[in-house]
Design an enzyme around this catalytic site. Structure first.
Site, short mmCIF file in Angstrom:
data_model
loop_
_atom_site.label_atom_id
_atom_site.label_comp_id
_atom_site.label_asym_id
_atom_site.label_seq_id
_atom_site.Cartn_x
_atom_site.Cartn_y
_atom_site.Cartn_z
N SER A 1 -16.31 5.84 36.08
CA SER A 1 -15.57 7.07 35.77
C SER A 1 -16.25 8.26 36.44
CB SER A 1 -15.56 7.30 34.24
OG SER A 1 -15.07 8.58 33.90
N TYR B 1 -18.98 8.05 25.84
CA TYR B 1 -18.23 7.44 26.94
C TYR B 1 -19.03 7.52 28.24
CZ TYR B 1 -14.30 6.61 30.14
OH TYR B 1 -13.48 6.12 31.13
#
Length: 254
Positions: A140, A153
């Site tokens: 990501s 995350y």
């Protein structure tokens, strides 16, 4: 240069929708056989059925080692080999660190980091037996830079970035390439809450499409990327090139 995946067999996790579905569809269109895996069984079977004999679906919990063994066996038994793994399956939540639930952090780590770790272990022998392969880990933008609200995350996605580099070192002698892809805000169910296709945090000014990620993943899976391993490639409209802007007090979703 034209990407050609003819003759390759790929396993794509989290392929029932979103980026995983786009990747599986593109792989099949480029000539690959594809094993789609997900815990969303009805959606996954529907996607696989729409791709015909080039695809099959396997219900797969990426946090479970036995489930990985079954998924790899489905690829090898069904199509004769395994050349590509796309570790795409993930869950996504945000929270400031001081308000984060440790149980949710553990859940994120299990799916987003331990899952790919188990996947690398599960496919290594089959890829080595076939003369090599390509592992693509979907990290990501939050694995490249700090983003407000992405402590849990981001920790998982930074960990996946580190796992990728180490796996590239350890598996290279077996002809296995390992790279990470770092999407920014992409128009999937995971980012639907943004409610807009505009993205002022990205120089290109918009949210990306799953197919734009899939095209990079297909390239990394192909022989055109034969000397590319240990790389970290952002697909974020340029958002990670500079400082993240903030909306009010919260960071841009990624």
């Amino acid at each position: 240069m034209s990407v050609d995946l003819t003759g390759k067999v790929a396993l794509v996790t989290g392929a029932a929708r979103g980026m995983g579905e786009a990747e599986a569809r593109l792989f099949a269109a480029l000539g690959a056989k594809v094993v789609l895996t997900d815990v969303r069984e009805a959606e996954g079977r529907a996607v696989a059925a729409s791709l015909g004999s080039a695809a099959r679906f396997v219900r797969h919990d990426v946090t479970d080692e036995k489930s990985w063994e079954a998924a790899v066996a489905a690829a090898v038994d069904g199509f004769g080999r395994l050349d590509v793994l796309v570790n795409n399956a993930a869950i996504y939540t945000t929270s400031p660190i001081v308000a984060e639930d440790p149980a949710r952090l553990e859940a994120l780590l299990r799916v987003n980091l331990i899952g790919p770790f188990l996947g690398v272990r599960a496919v290594a022998a089959a890829m080595k037996a076939g003369g090599g392969g390509s592992i693509v880990n979907i990290s990501s933008q939050a694995g490249l830079q700090g983003i407000w609200g992405h402590g849990a995350y981001g920790a998982a996605k930074w960990g996946l970035r580190g796992l990728t580099r180490t796996a590239a070192l350890e598996l290279g002698a077996d002809g296995i390439r390992v790279n990470s892809v770092h999407p920014g805000a992409i128009a999937t169910a995971m980012t639907a809450h943004l409610g807009t296709t505009k993205h002022p945090g990205a120089p290109l000014g918009r949210v990306g499409e799953p197919e734009e990620v899939a095209r990079l993943v297909a390239f990394l899976a192909s022989d055109e990327a034969s000397y590319l391993s240990g790389a970290e490639l952002a697909v974020d409209g340029g958002a990670s090139a500079g400082r993240m802007p903030v909306f009010g007090h919260k960071g841009v979703d990624a």
